[in-house]
Design a protein around this motif. Structure first.
Motif, PDB file in Angstrom:
ATOM      1  N   ALA A  18      -4.072 -12.858 -10.010  1.00 30.59           N
ATOM      2  CA  ALA A  18      -3.433 -13.593  -9.028  1.00 30.59           C
ATOM      3  C   ALA A  18      -3.560 -15.079  -8.968  1.00 30.59           C
ATOM      4  N   GLY A  19      -2.780 -16.051  -8.923  1.00 31.77           N
ATOM      5  CA  GLY A  19      -2.901 -17.551  -8.818  1.00 31.77           C
ATOM      6  C   GLY A  19      -3.195 -17.984 -10.135  1.00 31.77           C
ATOM      7  N   SER A  22      -0.039 -20.365 -10.757  1.00 30.59           N
ATOM      8  CA  SER A  22       0.035 -21.485  -9.719  1.00 30.59           C
ATOM      9  C   SER A  22      -0.975 -22.516 -10.079  1.00 30.59           C
ATOM     10  N   ALA A  23      -2.264 -22.155 -10.293  1.00 26.17           N
ATOM     11  CA  ALA A  23      -3.323 -22.945 -10.784  1.00 26.17           C
ATOM     12  C   ALA A  23      -2.918 -23.824 -11.996  1.00 26.17           C
ATOM     13  N   LYS A  26      -0.454 -26.381 -10.782  1.00 29.22           N
ATOM     14  CA  LYS A  26      -1.123 -27.497 -10.213  1.00 29.22           C
ATOM     15  C   LYS A  26      -1.816 -28.482 -11.217  1.00 29.22           C
ATOM     16  N   LYS A  30      -0.901 -32.382 -11.741  1.00 27.49           N
ATOM     17  CA  LYS A  30      -1.866 -33.459 -11.454  1.00 27.49           C
ATOM     18  C   LYS A  30      -1.883 -34.394 -12.761  1.00 27.49           C
ATOM     19  N   ARG A  40       0.129 -30.626  -3.552  1.00 30.78           N
ATOM     20  CA  ARG A  40      -0.640 -29.494  -2.828  1.00 30.78           C
ATOM     21  C   ARG A  40       0.567 -28.624  -2.033  1.00 30.78           C
ATOM     22  N   ALA A  43       1.688 -26.381  -4.711  1.00 23.75           N
ATOM     23  CA  ALA A  43       0.577 -25.372  -5.150  1.00 23.75           C
ATOM     24  C   ALA A  43       0.706 -24.153  -3.851  1.00 23.75           C
ATOM     25  N   VAL A  44       0.814 -24.351  -2.929  1.00 19.80           N
ATOM     26  CA  VAL A  44       0.838 -23.307  -1.708  1.00 19.80           C
ATOM     27  C   VAL A  44       2.060 -22.713  -2.183  1.00 19.80           C
ATOM     28  N   TYR A  47       1.905 -20.458  -5.135  1.00 18.03           N
ATOM     29  CA  TYR A  47       0.922 -19.385  -4.960  1.00 18.03           C
ATOM     30  C   TYR A  47       1.415 -18.195  -4.072  1.00 18.03           C
ATOM     31  N   GLU A  48       2.468 -18.626  -2.991  1.00 17.56           N
ATOM     32  CA  GLU A  48       2.985 -17.625  -2.129  1.00 17.56           C
ATOM     33  C   GLU A  48       4.094 -16.853  -2.865  1.00 17.56           C
ATOM     34  N   GLY A 110       4.618 -15.523   3.858  1.00 18.33           N
ATOM     35  CA  GLY A 110       4.762 -16.215   2.774  1.00 18.33           C
ATOM     36  C   GLY A 110       6.187 -16.855   2.346  1.00 18.33           C
ATOM     37  N   ASN A 113       6.191 -20.051   4.614  1.00 19.34           N
ATOM     38  CA  ASN A 113       5.189 -21.052   4.090  1.00 19.34           C
ATOM     39  C   ASN A 113       5.937 -21.618   3.003  1.00 19.34           C
ATOM     40  N   ARG A 116       8.653 -23.987   4.497  1.00 16.55           N
ATOM     41  CA  ARG A 116       8.170 -25.071   4.998  1.00 16.55           C
ATOM     42  C   ARG A 116       7.594 -26.212   4.186  1.00 16.55           C
TER      43      ARG A 116
END
Lengths: 139, 116
Positions: A18-19, A22-23, A26, A30, A40, A43-44, A47-48, A110, A113, A116
């Motif tokens: 998991a992740g 997303s990593a 990211k 970058k 950022r 990324a959040v 990931y969600e 999730g 987030n 938002r």
């Protein structure tokens, strides 16, 4: 910046990896020099949505699309779909399993987030078929 | 507050040798629900949790936390520890509970992450 498209398959129940999608997203952003604050937020949100695929779906994929104006993350899964999207969007509402909750997932935050953090957020779901979430981030 | 100062204040044990301890901590947050932490993320934050599994490191790296402090920690999940060591992520363990750790850091001037 030339357009970039990448696809990341996400396996249902794959908590140990998991992740990773997303990593990678990211790192790509970058390298492209996208503003750190935008990176950022992406990324959040990614990931969600990646965790939603792992926890709730039968499997699916994340798509990254970057052009001069925006980062777009699209999540498409193979079901089971969300019967009541308004309820699913409510903070604190979750249908996560006990296993997922024991790892600290399933807080019911999730989708809120994601919404938002994204500049544009759209969700459509067809019960029995699948769910599609599209998030745009202005750059 | 630096990681070194945090260690001095709390007595937390560094689990990843070689991590630079002059790194600054910007704020602190204590929670075991991963989405709550992502909802309150701030670059350079110290995250206090009792959760000991791989996904904690994945989230901490994504949100660029300065460190994770495992509260009430007697045993660390081996996969989590390996991931932190592979990535050079600042993972700490403490015998103190999350409430006490937060209190110690608050008394030393550290404040919570900003509400979105």
């Amino acid at each position: 910046m030339s357009g970039i498209r990448e696809v990341f398959p996400v396996e249902a129940g794959g908590f140990t990896t998991a992740g990773e999608a997303s990593a990678t997203i990211k790192q790509i952003l970058k390298k492209l020099g996208v503003d750190a604050g935008v990176v950022r937020r992406v990324a959040v949100a990614s990931y969600e949505v990646e965790l939603n695929l792992i926890i709730h779906s039968l499997g699916g994929e994340l798509l990254l699309h970057v052009d001069d104006h925006r980062v777009r993350i699209t999540s498409q899964d193979r079901g089971p779909g969300i019967p009541d999207i308004d309820l699913a969007m409510r903070e604190g509402y979750s249908t996560a399993s006990e296993d997922a909750r024991s790892l600290g997932f399933g807080a019911g935050m999730g989708l809120p987030n994601m919404k938002r953090n994204a500049d544009q957020f759209a969700i459509t779901s067809d019960p029995g078929v699948g769910t599609c979430i599209q998030m745009d981030f202005n750059i | 507050m630096t990681l070194a100062q945090m260690m001095e204040i709390t007595g937390a044990e560094l689990l990843v040798p070689g991590v630079p301890l002059d790194k600054e901590i910007s704020a602190g947050y204590s929670c075991d629900l991963l989405s709550w932490v992502m909802g309150r993320e701030q670059p350079g934050m110290a995250w206090i949790t009792v959760q000991t599994h791989l996904n904690v490191i994945a989230v901490a790296e994504l949100i660029e936390a300065a460190c994770v402090i495992l509260a009430d920690c007697s045993q660390v999940d081996s996969a989590m520890l390996q991931r932190a060591r592979d990535d050079g992520f600042a993972l700490f363990a403490s015998k103190h509970d999350a409430f006490t750790l937060g209190g110690m850091l608050y008394a030393a001037g550290l404040r919570t992450t900003e509400r979105p």
